[in-house]
Scaffold this motif. Structure first.
Motif, PDB file in Angstrom:
ATOM      1  N   UNK A 146       1.735   6.877 -15.643  1.00  0.00           N
ATOM      2  CA  UNK A 146       1.458   7.773 -14.615  1.00  0.00           C
ATOM      3  C   UNK A 146       0.243   6.340 -14.453  1.00  0.00           C
ATOM      4  N   UNK A 147      -0.879   6.660 -14.593  1.00  0.00           N
ATOM      5  CA  UNK A 147      -2.455   5.915 -14.027  1.00  0.00           C
ATOM      6  C   UNK A 147      -2.122   4.671 -13.827  1.00  0.00           C
ATOM      7  N   UNK A 148      -1.385   3.965 -13.745  1.00  0.00           N
ATOM      8  CA  UNK A 148      -0.372   2.519 -13.228  1.00  0.00           C
ATOM      9  C   UNK A 148       0.341   2.922 -11.931  1.00  0.00           C
ATOM     10  N   UNK A 149       0.470   4.058 -11.903  1.00  0.00           N
ATOM     11  CA  UNK A 149       1.078   4.254 -10.249  1.00  0.00           C
ATOM     12  C   UNK A 149       0.684   5.110  -9.628  1.00  0.00           C
ATOM     13  N   UNK A 150      -0.428   5.495  -9.760  1.00  0.00           N
ATOM     14  CA  UNK A 150      -1.328   6.023  -9.261  1.00  0.00           C
ATOM     15  C   UNK A 150      -2.481   4.667  -8.615  1.00  0.00           C
ATOM     16  N   UNK A 151      -2.640   3.630  -9.527  1.00  0.00           N
ATOM     17  CA  UNK A 151      -3.555   2.954  -8.967  1.00  0.00           C
ATOM     18  C   UNK A 151      -2.861   2.361  -8.420  1.00  0.00           C
ATOM     19  N   UNK A 152      -2.056   1.717  -7.855  1.00  0.00           N
ATOM     20  CA  UNK A 152      -0.830   1.221  -7.168  1.00  0.00           C
ATOM     21  C   UNK A 152      -1.071   1.501  -6.037  1.00  0.00           C
ATOM     22  N   UNK A 153      -0.439   3.139  -5.769  1.00  0.00           N
ATOM     23  CA  UNK A 153      -0.334   3.481  -4.548  1.00  0.00           C
ATOM     24  C   UNK A 153      -1.934   3.032  -3.661  1.00  0.00           C
ATOM     25  N   UNK A 154      -3.127   3.721  -5.244  1.00  0.00           N
ATOM     26  CA  UNK A 154      -4.005   3.713  -3.515  1.00  0.00           C
ATOM     27  C   UNK A 154      -4.274   1.968  -3.344  1.00  0.00           C
ATOM     28  N   UNK A 155      -3.871   1.205  -4.421  1.00  0.00           N
ATOM     29  CA  UNK A 155      -3.953  -0.053  -4.055  1.00  0.00           C
ATOM     30  C   UNK A 155      -4.352  -0.585  -2.322  1.00  0.00           C
ATOM     31  N   UNK A 156      -2.194   0.172  -2.431  1.00  0.00           N
ATOM     32  CA  UNK A 156      -0.958   0.334  -1.092  1.00  0.00           C
ATOM     33  C   UNK A 156      -2.784   0.589   0.268  1.00  0.00           C
ATOM     34  N   UNK A 157      -2.553   1.684  -0.594  1.00  0.00           N
ATOM     35  CA  UNK A 157      -3.643   2.173   0.853  1.00  0.00           C
ATOM     36  C   UNK A 157      -5.191   2.117   0.922  1.00  0.00           C
ATOM     37  N   UNK A 158      -5.369   0.781  -0.283  1.00  0.00           N
ATOM     38  CA  UNK A 158      -6.817   0.423   0.734  1.00  0.00           C
ATOM     39  C   UNK A 158      -6.912  -0.860   1.351  1.00  0.00           C
ATOM     40  N   UNK A 159      -5.600  -1.367   0.662  1.00  0.00           N
ATOM     41  CA  UNK A 159      -5.237  -2.238   1.871  1.00  0.00           C
ATOM     42  C   UNK A 159      -5.079  -2.313   3.181  1.00  0.00           C
ATOM     43  N   UNK A 160      -4.286  -0.986   3.629  1.00  0.00           N
ATOM     44  CA  UNK A 160      -4.035  -0.634   5.038  1.00  0.00           C
ATOM     45  C   UNK A 160      -5.636  -0.436   5.185  1.00  0.00           C
ATOM     46  N   UNK A 161      -5.911  -0.072   5.329  1.00  0.00           N
ATOM     47  CA  UNK A 161      -7.684   0.365   5.390  1.00  0.00           C
ATOM     48  C   UNK A 161      -8.464  -1.097   5.823  1.00  0.00           C
ATOM     49  N   UNK A 162      -8.532  -1.628   5.211  1.00  0.00           N
ATOM     50  CA  UNK A 162      -9.277  -2.824   4.913  1.00  0.00           C
ATOM     51  C   UNK A 162      -8.528  -4.280   6.150  1.00  0.00           C
ATOM     52  N   UNK A 163      -6.945  -3.912   6.181  1.00  0.00           N
ATOM     53  CA  UNK A 163      -6.612  -4.923   7.128  1.00  0.00           C
ATOM     54  C   UNK A 163      -7.069  -4.578   8.588  1.00  0.00           C
ATOM     55  N   UNK A 164      -7.316  -2.956   8.477  1.00  0.00           N
ATOM     56  CA  UNK A 164      -7.917  -1.910  10.401  1.00  0.00           C
ATOM     57  C   UNK A 164      -9.125  -2.151  10.360  1.00  0.00           C
TER      58      UNK A 164
END
Length: 223
Positions: A76-94
């Motif tokens: 469960x923690x790995x799922x949450x962290x990977x989804x958070x990584x995608x969101x963080x990367x999107x903000x980082x790109x913008x």
């Protein structure tokens, strides 16, 4: 900030974000081969979302994990962290695109653009950390079960999805670190030094010289 450093850091972060999107749905996070005869040999592989099996004839069967609450805590923690990584990367790109010097959308203020780029680097760094924690935690459980002689279940090995995740985390951390260390947070004060002579001294000297010199109006014009 140097434009070359900006572009290289942005490319690292963007590639890391793309590889997170590749690693997240990848089915081969852990694999196990059950040897038997030519017909009964099968390969079992799992990821964060499902468990699959394939036999020697090439038939694939996949089964989604039935319940989120029934999963292990690390999964469960790995799922949450990977989804958070995608969101963080999107903000980082913008944010990094807005803060780059070649982009005019963020204005012309170098201090503001440097802070925006630095914030984007921070999001890339968080993306890399989330990905690194997720895949490392998942791999730790695989190795712990593999080397446990009393573990009754199927023993798995590390799959290609984890290697993609590690590469993604490394790229994102490198890109975010470059942006944070090289961003222009303060504007240098290049004020030219203007030489200002001592006006009082010059003035007194000029007055003294004028007083000491004889005026042509005091003389007799005919002498």
């Amino acid at each position: 900030m140097d434009e070359i450093v900006e572009v290289v850091a942005f490319m690292f972060g963007f590639l890391g974000w793309v590889m997170v999107g590749i690693a997240l749905p990848n089915r081969y996070w852990k694999t196990s081969t059950v040897d038997g005869s030519v017909i009964t040999t099968s390969t079992i592989y799992e990821n964060l979302w499902m468990s699959c099996a394939t036999d020697a004839t090439g038939v694939h069967n996949c089964r989604d994990f039935p319940s989120l609450l029934a999963l292990s805590g690390y999964l469960q923690a790995s799922r949450a962290l990977m989804i958070a990584a995608v969101v963080m990367g999107t903000f980082g790109i913008l944010l990094t695109m807005l803060g780059m010097q070649c982009c005019k959308a963020g204005g012309e203020n170098p201090i503001l653009k440097g802070r925006i780029a630095g914030t984007g680097g921070m999001f890339f760094l968080l993306q890399g950390l989330c990905t690194m924690i997720s895949v490392s935690w998942y791999a730790f459980n695989i190795t712990q079960e593999f080397f446990d002689p009393f573990y009754p279940g199927t023993k798995f090995e590390i799959g290609e999805g984890l290697y993609i995740g590690w590469c993604s985390a490394t790229l994102a951390i490198c890109g975010g670190s470059c942006l944070l260390c090289a961003c222009k947070l303060e504007q240098p004060e290049n004020v030219p030094y203007v030489f200002q002579p001592n006006k009082g001294t010059v003035y007194s000297a000029a007055v003294t010289s004028q007083r000491g010199a004889s005026s042509p109006y005091d003389r007799n014009a005919y002498v």
